[in-house]
Design a protein around this motif. Structure first.
Motif, PDB file in Angstrom:
ATOM      1  N   ILE A 286      30.455   8.860  35.601  1.00  0.00           N
ATOM      2  CA  ILE A 286      30.879  10.247  35.409  1.00  0.00           C
ATOM      3  C   ILE A 286      32.356  10.255  35.046  1.00  0.00           C
ATOM      4  N   PRO A 287      32.751  10.934  33.951  1.00  0.00           N
ATOM      5  CA  PRO A 287      34.188  11.044  33.638  1.00  0.00           C
ATOM      6  C   PRO A 287      34.957  11.633  34.825  1.00  0.00           C
ATOM      7  N   PRO A 288      36.140  11.111  35.140  1.00  0.00           N
ATOM      8  CA  PRO A 288      36.884  11.588  36.316  1.00  0.00           C
ATOM      9  C   PRO A 288      37.083  13.100  36.350  1.00  0.00           C
ATOM     10  N   GLU A 289      37.330  13.695  35.181  1.00  0.00           N
ATOM     11  CA  GLU A 289      37.583  15.137  35.159  1.00  0.00           C
ATOM     12  C   GLU A 289      36.309  15.951  35.389  1.00  0.00           C
ATOM     13  N   MET A 290      35.119  15.297  35.350  1.00  0.00           N
ATOM     14  CA  MET A 290      33.855  16.005  35.532  1.00  0.00           C
ATOM     15  C   MET A 290      33.205  15.713  36.887  1.00  0.00           C
ATOM     16  N   GLU A 291      33.845  14.923  37.727  1.00  0.00           N
ATOM     17  CA  GLU A 291      33.228  14.546  39.010  1.00  0.00           C
ATOM     18  C   GLU A 291      32.978  15.747  39.905  1.00  0.00           C
ATOM     19  N   SER A 292      33.945  16.646  39.989  1.00  0.00           N
ATOM     20  CA  SER A 292      33.779  17.832  40.837  1.00  0.00           C
ATOM     21  C   SER A 292      32.649  18.718  40.325  1.00  0.00           C
ATOM     22  N   SER A 293      32.612  18.948  39.009  1.00  0.00           N
ATOM     23  CA  SER A 293      31.543  19.773  38.428  1.00  0.00           C
ATOM     24  C   SER A 293      30.181  19.137  38.649  1.00  0.00           C
ATOM     25  N   ALA A 294      30.089  17.808  38.470  1.00  0.00           N
ATOM     26  CA  ALA A 294      28.817  17.123  38.667  1.00  0.00           C
ATOM     27  C   ALA A 294      28.334  17.262  40.107  1.00  0.00           C
ATOM     28  N   SER A 295      29.243  17.148  41.068  1.00  0.00           N
ATOM     29  CA  SER A 295      28.868  17.298  42.479  1.00  0.00           C
ATOM     30  C   SER A 295      28.348  18.701  42.766  1.00  0.00           C
ATOM     31  N   TRP A 296      29.054  19.716  42.261  1.00  0.00           N
ATOM     32  CA  TRP A 296      28.605  21.086  42.469  1.00  0.00           C
ATOM     33  C   TRP A 296      27.251  21.336  41.799  1.00  0.00           C
ATOM     34  N   MET A 297      27.075  20.823  40.598  1.00  0.00           N
ATOM     35  CA  MET A 297      25.811  21.022  39.887  1.00  0.00           C
ATOM     36  C   MET A 297      24.646  20.434  40.663  1.00  0.00           C
ATOM     37  N   LEU A 298      24.806  19.201  41.122  1.00  0.00           N
ATOM     38  CA  LEU A 298      23.713  18.557  41.847  1.00  0.00           C
ATOM     39  C   LEU A 298      23.457  19.258  43.185  1.00  0.00           C
ATOM     40  N   ALA A 299      24.515  19.668  43.889  1.00  0.00           N
ATOM     41  CA  ALA A 299      24.340  20.342  45.179  1.00  0.00           C
ATOM     42  C   ALA A 299      23.582  21.656  45.017  1.00  0.00           C
ATOM     43  N   LEU A 300      23.918  22.425  43.998  1.00  0.00           N
ATOM     44  CA  LEU A 300      23.216  23.687  43.759  1.00  0.00           C
ATOM     45  C   LEU A 300      21.743  23.454  43.452  1.00  0.00           C
ATOM     46  N   LEU A 301      21.465  22.453  42.635  1.00  0.00           N
ATOM     47  CA  LEU A 301      20.076  22.151  42.290  1.00  0.00           C
ATOM     48  C   LEU A 301      19.282  21.664  43.501  1.00  0.00           C
ATOM     49  N   VAL A 302      19.912  20.880  44.377  1.00  0.00           N
ATOM     50  CA  VAL A 302      19.242  20.390  45.582  1.00  0.00           C
ATOM     51  C   VAL A 302      18.841  21.554  46.483  1.00  0.00           C
ATOM     52  N   VAL A 303      19.766  22.473  46.753  1.00  0.00           N
ATOM     53  CA  VAL A 303      19.471  23.628  47.607  1.00  0.00           C
ATOM     54  C   VAL A 303      18.393  24.496  46.973  1.00  0.00           C
ATOM     55  N   SER A 304      18.494  24.742  45.673  1.00  0.00           N
ATOM     56  CA  SER A 304      17.513  25.577  44.980  1.00  0.00           C
ATOM     57  C   SER A 304      16.122  24.966  45.032  1.00  0.00           C
ATOM     58  N   PHE A 305      16.035  23.654  44.802  1.00  0.00           N
ATOM     59  CA  PHE A 305      14.721  23.023  44.764  1.00  0.00           C
ATOM     60  C   PHE A 305      14.085  22.977  46.152  1.00  0.00           C
ATOM     61  N   ALA A 306      14.880  22.730  47.186  1.00  0.00           N
ATOM     62  CA  ALA A 306      14.334  22.704  48.544  1.00  0.00           C
ATOM     63  C   ALA A 306      13.710  24.050  48.891  1.00  0.00           C
ATOM     64  N   PHE A 307      14.360  25.121  48.502  1.00  0.00           N
ATOM     65  CA  PHE A 307      13.814  26.454  48.772  1.00  0.00           C
ATOM     66  C   PHE A 307      12.528  26.696  47.985  1.00  0.00           C
ATOM     67  N   GLN A 308      12.503  26.279  46.724  1.00  0.00           N
ATOM     68  CA  GLN A 308      11.297  26.447  45.908  1.00  0.00           C
ATOM     69  C   GLN A 308      10.099  25.739  46.529  1.00  0.00           C
ATOM     70  N   MET A 309      10.316  24.550  47.049  1.00  0.00           N
ATOM     71  CA  MET A 309       9.210  23.778  47.597  1.00  0.00           C
ATOM     72  C   MET A 309       8.709  24.356  48.921  1.00  0.00           C
ATOM     73  N   LEU A 310       9.598  24.980  49.698  1.00  0.00           N
ATOM     74  CA  LEU A 310       9.168  25.581  50.956  1.00  0.00           C
ATOM     75  C   LEU A 310       8.227  26.763  50.726  1.00  0.00           C
ATOM     76  N   VAL A 311       8.412  27.484  49.636  1.00  0.00           N
ATOM     77  CA  VAL A 311       7.544  28.634  49.384  1.00  0.00           C
ATOM     78  C   VAL A 311       6.300  28.255  48.584  1.00  0.00           C
ATOM     79  N   LEU A 312       6.216  26.996  48.118  1.00  0.00           N
ATOM     80  CA  LEU A 312       5.102  26.581  47.279  1.00  0.00           C
ATOM     81  C   LEU A 312       3.730  26.850  47.893  1.00  0.00           C
ATOM     82  N   PRO A 313       3.481  26.525  49.189  1.00  0.00           N
ATOM     83  CA  PRO A 313       2.136  26.781  49.730  1.00  0.00           C
ATOM     84  C   PRO A 313       1.734  28.248  49.696  1.00  0.00           C
TER      85      PRO A 313
END
Length: 534
Positions: A145-172
């Protein structure tokens, strides 16, 4: 649209407790060709809107930010394709068994399925959140990851992780749309989600500046809205979709997890099939390799997922046919699905092969010229996968998932090893990775999956050729002749020329399809539709 459920006698008892009145009897479950067509059409409309947004977004960003910055988006998104592996082990069998129980009129069984799988799913969601957020905070240690993009990459992945966990909990709880075959309404919710995402993207990109971070922020917000809305609506459709710890059944949970084991292998193979290449190119290739592959793979996945959405309404239908032992009707449906899949994919795949270089030059410019070969190799996959488009659904509806998903995983593992080899020893970049996928796909289809389709449907190869391959490919051959001739007469060096040439071939494609490739009942449907339009 749907008949009101009628009460019927209790179908069975579970552990000495009388079952509640089922929501619907077997005769109430609708196996309707008209309903399937309406549902599929609504799925296609929803997907076209989504594809349009994606194509606009990619072109907008690539014209305004460096390839190194844009490459962070496909890398982070490729990481998230591993997320379903945490949950499919628990959740893959829910829809299949809920539909089966609903067709048989067992409401108590539906509640038992949901109640048995939700506790382990909740525990896995918690573990996924912890691991995912920890990875997001240290993403630069694992990926380039380019040094100037490390913070953005961390935020992007964290948001996707939280979003996906919620989606899977409501799946049933959102399987009510599948049970009631309410795909039109589900797609309307999907359109609302995509509309919200577009609105947020416009606000962020045009108001705050071009940044790949806004793509993930808009996606996470819109997915949260969609999950909450579909959860509430599905629970109103099928009240039995609820958790009652008193009916938790360890054996039922074991059955669902056993079913999920094989589908998890299939998901893992799917991850290796197209998405692992992005991570490999991040490690062994360049930012241009990553972007070129991601654009070509996105076209392939969007066509493939559009086809999947259009055929999604057939999953409960096939399950019900198997439950009601309508074997011949199931076989006819599988063959018809393969023929329709060829018609739907080849009208896009053939011109994309012929005009790949022109399309890439107009869309991305000369810096991404290798994307053309990536697109060509991906499009060559469809003539081999489309004829058996309903095979995964058929295997799941018949609960014969091991026969499909285990070989799929092994073939896709071989494809992953081939990709690594071409990157490490040959340095072929995005083109070599895509060629590896194409070769392994063609071999797997011809050597195993076509034969498996015939075995599950109990039909012959001669019938497969006559009912699927010949009528499915004939319009593509005719269209290809016109598309090649048009490219020689009028080079597609402008968007207008490209669209005009495409339209000429599509007219020939449609004419051959209507005149030579329809069955008698399909001709009757077309005549009735034409009469109504007149």
């Amino acid at each position: 649209m749907h008949a009101t459920p009628r009460p019927c006698p209790a179908a069975a008892r579970h552990q000495g407790r009388p079952a509640r009145s089922p929501a619907r009897t077997v005769s109430d479950f609708r196996i309707s060709k008209r309903l399937v067509v309406i549902n599929s059409a609504s799925s296609l409309v929803a997907k076209v809107v989504n594809i349009t947004v994606i194509l606009w977004m990619y072109q907008y960003l690539l014209a305004r930010i460096p390839a190194e910055e844009f490459a962070v988006l496909p890398v982070v998104m490729s990481l998230m394709v591993f997320a379903p592996l945490f949950f499919s082990f628990f959740s893959s069998g829910i829809s299949r068994y809920v539909v089966d129980l609903y067709a048989k009129g067992d409401a108590e069984g539906i509640t038992r399925v949901v109640s048995s799988i939700f506790p382990p799913l909740l525990a896995m969601a918690a573990a996924f959140l912890v691991l995912g957020l920890a990875f997001a905070l240290n993403i630069e240690r694992f990926l380039t990851i380019p040094p100037e993009m490390e913070s953005s990459a961390s935020w992007m992945l964290a948001l996707l992780v939280v979003s996906f966990a919620f989606q899977m909990l409501v799946l049933p709880f959102v399987t009510g749309f599948h049970v009631r075959q309410a795909y039109v309404e589900l797609n309307l919710w999907g359109l609302a989600r995509d509309g919200l995402r577009v609105l947020l993207l416009l606000i962020f990109l045009l108001g705050l500046g071009a940044d790949v971070l806004w793509v993930v922020v808009a996606t996470a917000i819109s997915e949260g809205f969609h999950s909450i809305a579909t959860f509430l609506r599905s629970r109103r459709m099928v009240a039995a979709l609820r958790v009652r710890l008193a009916v938790f059944d360890r054996q039922q949970a074991g059955t669902l997890m056993s079913f999920g084991w094989w589908t998890t292998l299939g998901r893992l193979g799917g991850v290796m099939y197209t998405n692992a290449a992005t991570i490999l190119l991040n490690l062994f290739g360049t930012a241009v390799d990553v972007t070129s592959y991601y654009i070509g793979a996105t076209l392939f996945r969007q066509i493939e997922s559009t086809l999947g959405l259009a055929m999604q309404p057939l999953q409960p239908v096939l399950t019900a046919m198997n439950a009601l032992e309508e074997k011949r009707r199931l076989a006819r449906t599988v063959f018809r699905g393969g023929r329709y899949a060829l018609w739907a994919t080849m009208i896009l795949a053939v011109p994309l092969v012929i005009y790949a270089e022109d399309f890439v030059l107009l869309y991305l410019g000369p810096d991404y010229a290798q994307t053309a070969m990536v697109i060509i190799f991906f499009m060559l996959i469809f003539p081999f996968t489309s004829p058996t488009a309903l095979l995964p659904m058929t295997a799941m509806s018949m609960a014969r998932v091991r026969e499909f998903f285990l070989p799929a995983f092994l073939f896709q593992l071989a494809g992953l090893l081939m990709m690594i080899a071409v990157l490490v020893f040959a340095d072929w970049g995005a083109t070599g990775v895509t060629l590896s996928l194409t070769i392994i796909t063609v071999i797997s289809q011809l050597a195993y999956f076509w034969r498996l389709c015939l075995r599950l449907t109990e039909t012959s190869f001669r019938a497969f050729v006559a009912d699927v391959l010949v009528p499915g490919m004939l319009p593509a051959v005719a269209g290809a002749i016109v598309w090649v001739a048009a490219s020689l007469v009028q080079p597609a060096d402008t968007w207008f020329a490209l669209l005009l040439n495409g339209a000429l071939g599509a007219i020939c494609y449609g004419g051959v399809l209507l005149v030579f490739c329809l069955s008698d009942d399909e001709r009757a449907v077309v005549r009735n539709l034409a009469a109504k339009l007149r």
